[in-house]
Each structure stands twice: as C-alpha cells, then as structure tokens.
Design an enzyme around this catalytic site. Sequence first.
Site, PDB file in Angstrom:
ATOM      1  N   LYS A  42       0.830  -1.191   0.000  1.00  0.00           N
ATOM      2  CA  LYS A  42       0.000   0.000   0.000  1.00  0.00           C
ATOM      3  C   LYS A  42       0.870   1.248   0.000  1.00  0.00           C
ATOM      4  CE  LYS A  42      -3.137  -2.371   3.120  1.00  0.00           C
ATOM      5  NZ  LYS A  42      -3.587  -2.399   4.542  1.00  0.00           N
ATOM      6  N   GLY A  43       2.130   1.049   0.368  1.00  0.00           N
ATOM      7  CA  GLY A  43       3.007   2.192   0.651  1.00  0.00           C
ATOM      8  C   GLY A  43       3.274   3.127  -0.515  1.00  0.00           C
ATOM      9  N   GLU A  98       7.821   1.999  -6.046  1.00  0.00           N
ATOM     10  CA  GLU A  98       7.835   1.471  -4.675  1.00  0.00           C
ATOM     11  C   GLU A  98       8.106   2.614  -3.688  1.00  0.00           C
ATOM     12  OE1 GLU A  98       6.880  -0.372  -2.532  1.00  0.00           O
ATOM     13  OE2 GLU A  98       8.029  -2.239  -2.402  1.00  0.00           O
ATOM     14  N   ASP A  99       7.703   2.416  -2.443  1.00  0.00           N
ATOM     15  CA  ASP A  99       7.947   3.461  -1.439  1.00  0.00           C
ATOM     16  C   ASP A  99       9.398   3.467  -0.962  1.00  0.00           C
ATOM     17  OD1 ASP A  99       7.713   1.006  -0.120  1.00  0.00           O
ATOM     18  OD2 ASP A  99       6.206   1.677   1.319  1.00  0.00           O
ATOM     19  N   ASP A 102      14.639  -1.552   0.993  1.00  0.00           N
ATOM     20  CA  ASP A 102      15.318  -1.787   2.269  1.00  0.00           C
ATOM     21  C   ASP A 102      16.266  -2.975   2.072  1.00  0.00           C
ATOM     22  OD1 ASP A 102      15.866  -1.660   4.982  1.00  0.00           O
ATOM     23  OD2 ASP A 102      14.050  -2.714   5.572  1.00  0.00           O
ATOM     24  N   LYS A 130      17.346   2.664   1.298  1.00  0.00           N
ATOM     25  CA  LYS A 130      18.120   2.462   2.537  1.00  0.00           C
ATOM     26  C   LYS A 130      19.210   1.429   2.229  1.00  0.00           C
ATOM     27  CE  LYS A 130      14.927   1.749   5.963  1.00  0.00           C
ATOM     28  NZ  LYS A 130      14.412   1.365   7.279  1.00  0.00           N
ATOM     29  N   PHE A 151      14.017   3.649  10.836  1.00  0.00           N
ATOM     30  CA  PHE A 151      12.655   3.279  10.460  1.00  0.00           C
ATOM     31  C   PHE A 151      11.837   4.558  10.289  1.00  0.00           C
ATOM     32  CE2 PHE A 151       8.278   1.939  11.039  1.00  0.00           C
ATOM     33  CZ  PHE A 151       8.238   0.832  10.206  1.00  0.00           C
ATOM     34  N   VAL A 152      11.333   4.764   9.083  1.00  0.00           N
ATOM     35  CA  VAL A 152      10.614   6.010   8.794  1.00  0.00           C
ATOM     36  C   VAL A 152       9.136   5.745   8.517  1.00  0.00           C
ATOM     37  CG1 VAL A 152      12.634   7.266   7.944  1.00  0.00           C
ATOM     38  CG2 VAL A 152      11.313   5.850   6.356  1.00  0.00           C
ATOM     39  N   ASP A 158       4.068   3.140   6.746  1.00  0.00           N
ATOM     40  CA  ASP A 158       3.274   2.968   7.960  1.00  0.00           C
ATOM     41  C   ASP A 158       4.077   2.434   9.139  1.00  0.00           C
ATOM     42  OD1 ASP A 158       3.589   0.260   6.852  1.00  0.00           O
ATOM     43  OD2 ASP A 158       2.145  -0.328   8.391  1.00  0.00           O
ATOM     44  N   ARG A 164       0.481   6.592   7.448  1.00  0.00           N
ATOM     45  CA  ARG A 164       0.658   6.669   5.988  1.00  0.00           C
ATOM     46  C   ARG A 164       0.235   8.033   5.453  1.00  0.00           C
ATOM     47  NH1 ARG A 164       1.575   1.402   3.994  1.00  0.00           N
ATOM     48  NH2 ARG A 164       0.474  -0.281   5.048  1.00  0.00           N
TER      49      ARG A 164
HETATM   50  P1  5GP Z   1      12.463  -4.873   1.490  1.00  0.00           P
HETATM   51  O1  5GP Z   1      11.869  -6.078   0.872  1.00  0.00           O
HETATM   52  O2  5GP Z   1      13.272  -4.009   0.545  1.00  0.00           O
HETATM   53  O3  5GP Z   1      13.238  -5.195   2.727  1.00  0.00           O
HETATM   54  O4  5GP Z   1      11.308  -4.035   2.099  1.00  0.00           O
HETATM   55  C1  5GP Z   1      10.449  -3.283   1.443  1.00  0.00           C
HETATM   56  C2  5GP Z   1       9.248  -3.011   2.315  1.00  0.00           C
HETATM   57  O5  5GP Z   1       9.541  -2.994   3.727  1.00  0.00           O
HETATM   58  C3  5GP Z   1       8.748  -1.621   1.981  1.00  0.00           C
HETATM   59  O6  5GP Z   1       7.873  -1.640   0.893  1.00  0.00           O
HETATM   60  C4  5GP Z   1       8.110  -1.211   3.289  1.00  0.00           C
HETATM   61  O7  5GP Z   1       6.780  -1.652   3.319  1.00  0.00           O
HETATM   62  C5  5GP Z   1       8.891  -1.930   4.372  1.00  0.00           C
HETATM   63  N1  5GP Z   1       9.899  -1.015   4.969  1.00  0.00           N
HETATM   64  C6  5GP Z   1      11.227  -1.069   4.843  1.00  0.00           C
HETATM   65  N2  5GP Z   1      11.838  -0.066   5.514  1.00  0.00           N
HETATM   66  C7  5GP Z   1      10.842   0.642   6.085  1.00  0.00           C
HETATM   67  C8  5GP Z   1      10.819   1.811   6.918  1.00  0.00           C
HETATM   68  O8  5GP Z   1      11.822   2.453   7.274  1.00  0.00           O
HETATM   69  N3  5GP Z   1       9.584   2.238   7.304  1.00  0.00           N
HETATM   70  C9  5GP Z   1       8.433   1.605   6.949  1.00  0.00           C
HETATM   71  N4  5GP Z   1       7.300   2.125   7.396  1.00  0.00           N
HETATM   72  N5  5GP Z   1       8.430   0.500   6.183  1.00  0.00           N
HETATM   73  C10 5GP Z   1       9.616   0.039   5.741  1.00  0.00           C
END
Ligand code: 5GP
Length: 179
Positions: A42-43, A98-99, A102, A130, A151-152, A158, A164
């Site tokens: 949803k992000g 994508e938002d 990570d 990140k 963590f943002v 969210d 959000r």
């Molecule tokens: P990845 O698969 O790259 O580890 O993670 C992606 C998802 O993890 C993002 O779409 C998001 O939903 C969540 N996520 C990763 N870092 C953060 C953060 O700092 N804050 C929030 N709210 N969600 C995060």
Amino acid sequence: MEEMISKVLIDQDTIKKRVSELGQQITNDYRGKELLVIGIFKGAVPFLADLIREIKIPLKYDFMAVSSYGSSAVSSGAGRSLKDLDTSVEDYHVLIVEDIVDTGLTLKYLKENLARRHPLSLKIATLLDKPDRRRVEISPDYCGFTIPNEFVVGYGLDYDEKFRNLPYIGVLKAEVYKK
Ligand code: 5GP
C-alpha cells in the site's frame, strides 16, 4: 499524530520538488514509449499519485500487492503475490513504483516475477533507498532520496498501518513502539 514524530527527515516541499524532478526525468526517458507504471500496495500510493501527475506523457497504471516477509521467507528470498495486475505487460515499458527499498527482497521478487512476463523493458522507481540494509543486489533506476538506516513513516509508509497519511517522511518517537 504530529506529537508522535520525533524528527522530520524529509519535509513536504523537498518531497514535492524531488518528485517533480523524477517526473521530468521519466518523461524524457519514456517519450514515444508505451509506459505502464506499476504501484506496489500500500506504501507506494501517495508517491505514485504525485509522480504520475509530474509525468507529461500518456501512461497507464496498475497495482500489485505482495506479502510481507516472515522470518523463514527472508532467508529464502521468496515473496507471494496477493494482488496481481489487471493487464498484460508484454507491449509495455514497465516502471515499478515502490515506497522504499530496504533489504531489496520485495523488489527482487517483483522484478523476477514481472521479467518472466516479458515487458519491453523493466525499471524501478523508489521514493526512498536504505542501502545499508541491502541483502540482495538490487539498485533502483530512479530514486528520490537515499536515507540512513532508520525506520521512517509518512507519505505512504506505515507503522502498524498508521501514519501513511503524514505529508512528510519522519521518524517516530521511541515511546510509540512501546505501546
Ligand atoms: P524490502 O523487501 O526491501 O526489505 O522491504 C520493502 C518493504 O519494507 C517496503 O515496501 C516497506 O513496506 C517496508 N519497509 C522497509 N523499511 C521501512 C521503513 O523504514 N519504514 C516503513 N514504514 N516500512 C519500511
């Protein structure tokens, strides 16, 4: 809600300016091409909504949703699609929106999943990156901001499905997590 934020990392004006720059860049790169923007629920919703209005060429958009990773899924790097596209991607240049990137596992899964459907091209736009937490090699083609390992929340991101709707990117006060 504001009283739960300890720090504003990226304010509303800065986001707006950067999203506009990304929109211009994408406009130039995709001129004359059939563009399909795929938002990840949803992000990515606020970012996608603002970004597409800064892209000045015809485009279509659609959404996908993937499950978040359980601890076992993290090690396997597997994801699970919860909502698929309504359209076929074969005749389109696909831009995943994508938002945040990570660990990179979500985008790795999505990229592989979409590549198997043979789009004309496949790129990634993310509002935030990140890189410190990356577990797989994946680098976004368009990135709004590179941020430290914090963590943002806000602008689509969210904590426990909340925050959000903040118009900026912020860091929560530690006490919020203790509740
Ligand atoms: P990845 O698969 O790259 O580890 O993670 C992606 C998802 O993890 C993002 O779409 C998001 O939903 C969540 N996520 C990763 N870092 C953060 C953060 O700092 N804050 C929030 N709210 N969600 C995060």
